[in-house]
Design an enzyme around this catalytic site. Structure first.
Site, PDB file in Angstrom:
ATOM      1  N   LYS A  36      38.282 -16.218  22.750  1.00 20.45           N
ATOM      2  CA  LYS A  36      38.945 -14.902  22.832  1.00 20.45           C
ATOM      3  C   LYS A  36      38.702 -14.011  21.623  1.00 20.45           C
ATOM      4  O   LYS A  36      38.620 -12.799  21.774  1.00 20.45           O
ATOM      5  CB  LYS A  36      40.438 -15.084  23.078  1.00 20.45           C
ATOM      6  CG  LYS A  36      41.185 -15.750  21.941  1.00 20.45           C
ATOM      7  CD  LYS A  36      42.602 -16.130  22.359  1.00 20.45           C
ATOM      8  CE  LYS A  36      43.369 -16.691  21.202  1.00 20.45           C
ATOM      9  NZ  LYS A  36      44.528 -17.473  21.605  1.00 20.45           N
ATOM     10  N   ARG A 132      56.926 -19.490  21.025  1.00 21.42           N
ATOM     11  CA  ARG A 132      56.132 -18.558  21.823  1.00 21.42           C
ATOM     12  C   ARG A 132      56.324 -19.035  23.256  1.00 21.42           C
ATOM     13  O   ARG A 132      57.453 -19.161  23.698  1.00 21.42           O
ATOM     14  CB  ARG A 132      54.670 -18.494  21.359  1.00 21.42           C
ATOM     15  CG  ARG A 132      54.026 -17.152  21.767  1.00 21.42           C
ATOM     16  CD  ARG A 132      52.594 -16.983  21.297  1.00 21.42           C
ATOM     17  NE  ARG A 132      51.648 -17.745  22.100  1.00 21.42           N
ATOM     18  CZ  ARG A 132      50.330 -17.716  21.929  1.00 21.42           C
ATOM     19  NH1 ARG A 132      49.803 -16.971  20.986  1.00 21.42           N
ATOM     20  NH2 ARG A 132      49.533 -18.436  22.692  1.00 21.42           N
TER      21      ARG A 132
HETATM   22  C1  LIG Z   1      44.411 -18.658  21.023  1.00 26.47           C
HETATM   23  C2  LIG Z   1      44.930 -19.892  21.625  1.00 26.47           C
HETATM   24  C3  LIG Z   1      44.354 -21.124  21.290  1.00 26.47           C
HETATM   25  C4  LIG Z   1      43.276 -21.267  20.244  1.00 26.47           C
HETATM   26  O1  LIG Z   1      43.781 -20.996  18.957  1.00 26.47           O
HETATM   27  P1  LIG Z   1      42.889 -21.227  17.631  1.00 26.47           P
HETATM   28  O2  LIG Z   1      43.858 -21.134  16.521  1.00 26.47           O
HETATM   29  O3  LIG Z   1      41.878 -20.134  17.621  1.00 26.47           O
HETATM   30  O4  LIG Z   1      42.267 -22.560  17.743  1.00 26.47           O
HETATM   31  C5  LIG Z   1      44.837 -22.253  21.929  1.00 26.47           C
HETATM   32  N1  LIG Z   1      45.841 -22.171  22.835  1.00 26.47           N
HETATM   33  C6  LIG Z   1      46.416 -20.993  23.178  1.00 26.47           C
HETATM   34  C7  LIG Z   1      47.512 -20.986  24.175  1.00 26.47           C
HETATM   35  C8  LIG Z   1      45.980 -19.820  22.583  1.00 26.47           C
HETATM   36  O5  LIG Z   1      46.553 -18.660  22.928  1.00 26.47           O
END
Ligand SMILES: *Cc1c(COP(=O)(O)O)cnc(C)c1O
Length: 356
Positions: A36, A132
């Site tokens: 992302k 969250r």
């Molecule tokens: C963005 C995200 C991740 C990945 O996070 P990183 O810190 O970039 O490894 C994993 N799970 C969810 C639900 C996320 O939103």
């Protein structure tokens, strides 16, 4: 050659993915590569795949659509952000599975999947305290039973997300709780759940020493992308941080005082500027890149003797007094990025993406 640009070193990203995947494999853990921060960039995703990640995950449908168009049916795609009720048809069309915490949405996903002749995977999110997304731990069992009764979906896994809102770190204790909930559900349903997904990059520091047995999946973006251990805020062993390099062109270079002159009001964003340290007359530069593309905090100059002073929408101010290279107008400076800068630069249509 066009500036500003972000140079994407796919070979280095692949190296990071290789090292992380290997480490995880030793603990029986598979990795979804999270794209992302690069807007689902297919070159980045390809590097991750070559490095050994088992599937892709992204928070936005349009990014997943990119990946689906490029890789076809052979890759598994996971939607990270909880689906919008208004988008369930597209979710089922594009993603193989999604993270969920709302029964009403899961019902709608089931109806959409049935219409499309598909079975959509549900990863139920459990909130272990970061506040969250996720079901409260007491409510997970009932939700799991409910999911298994719906015709268009199946319980693909349990997941949790930490170190995102509340800054709560993954530990043996809280991830152990997730494993325990998973075991209870498997006993209750009399069948195996595919994934117990123990979080994001911030869980990687537990590999090899303290990740509870039973965690068999992680969703990893930042550590593969820029080599940062997000739990400890330090470089993750065996990864590199020079994977994405931002370059911007020098459009002014002049000797000026280091303290602004006149009555102080607010800056371009309505903030009251802190008075800078008086270092006397210094050679300063302006680069043609700004807050629309980057944020001055979290950019690290790669050239010697360069300090970042600040930015407005379209200008990045740097102190180049101690740079030995006699920089001239038209030269460019290079920076490595933190997560926020990666996100902004990849999202900005003004920044050219150069894939190496
Ligand atoms: C963005 C995200 C991740 C990945 O996070 P990183 O810190 O970039 O490894 C994993 N799970 C969810 C639900 C996320 O939103």
């Amino acid at each position: 050659m066009s500036f500003p640009r972000i140079v994407i070193h796919t070979g280095r990203i692949k190296e990071n993915a290789q090292n992380i995947s290997e480490l995880a494999r030793k603990d029986g853990i598979s990795i979804s590569g999270v794209t992302k921060a690069t807007c689902g960039n297919v070159h980045v995703a390809k590097a991750m795949l070559e490095g050994g990640v088992n599937s892709f995950a992204d928070s936005r449908l349009s990014n997943l659509r990119n990946l689906r168009n490029y890789f076809g049916k052979d890759v598994t795609l996971l939607l990270l952000r909880l689906p919008m009720l208004s988008k369930v048809d597209e979710v089922v069309e594009t993603a193989d599975a999604s993270l969920n915490s709302e029964i009403r949405v899961i019902e709608a996903l089931s109806r959409a999947a049935k219409k499309q002749g598909k079975k959509h995977g549900i990863m139920l999110m459990v909130d272990l305290g970061d506040l969250r997304e996720g079901l409260w731990t007491d409510d997970v069992m009932e939700a799991a039973r409910f999911v298994e009764k719906l015709p268009g979906v199946y319980l693909q896994g349990l997941g949790t997300n930490l170190t995102c809102y509340g800054g709560i770190l993954p530990t043996e204790e809280n991830l152990g709780k997730l494993v325990e909930i998973g075991q209870n559900i498997q006993e209750d349903l009399g069948k195996e759940i595919c994934y117990i997904s123990g979080g994001n990059s911030s869980s990687l520091h537990l590999l090899g020493t303290g990740i509870p047995r039973g965690i068999n999946h992680l969703r990893v973006g930042e550590t593969i992308l820029i080599g940062n251990d997000t739990a400890l805020s330090e470089p993750f062993p065996g990864t590199r941080a020079d994977t994405f390099v931002i370059q911007a062109e020098l459009i002014e270079a002049k000797v000026k005082p280091s303290v602004p002159i006149g009555k102080v009001g607010v800056d371009a964003f309505g903030r009251i500027p802190k008075k800078p340290e008086d270092r006397g007359l210094r050679r300063r530069g302006i680069l043609a890149i700004g807050e629309q593309d980057i944020q001055p905090e979290g950019l690290t100059p790669m050239d010697p003797g360069v300090d970042i002073l600040g930015a407005s929408s379209d200008h990045l101010l740097v102190d180049i007094n101690d740079n030995p290279d006699e920089l001239r107008i038209g030269d460019y400076l290079s920076f490595t990025v933190d997560y926020g800068n990666l996100l902004r630069a990849m999202t900005s249509s003004y920044v050219e993406k150069v894939v190496l």
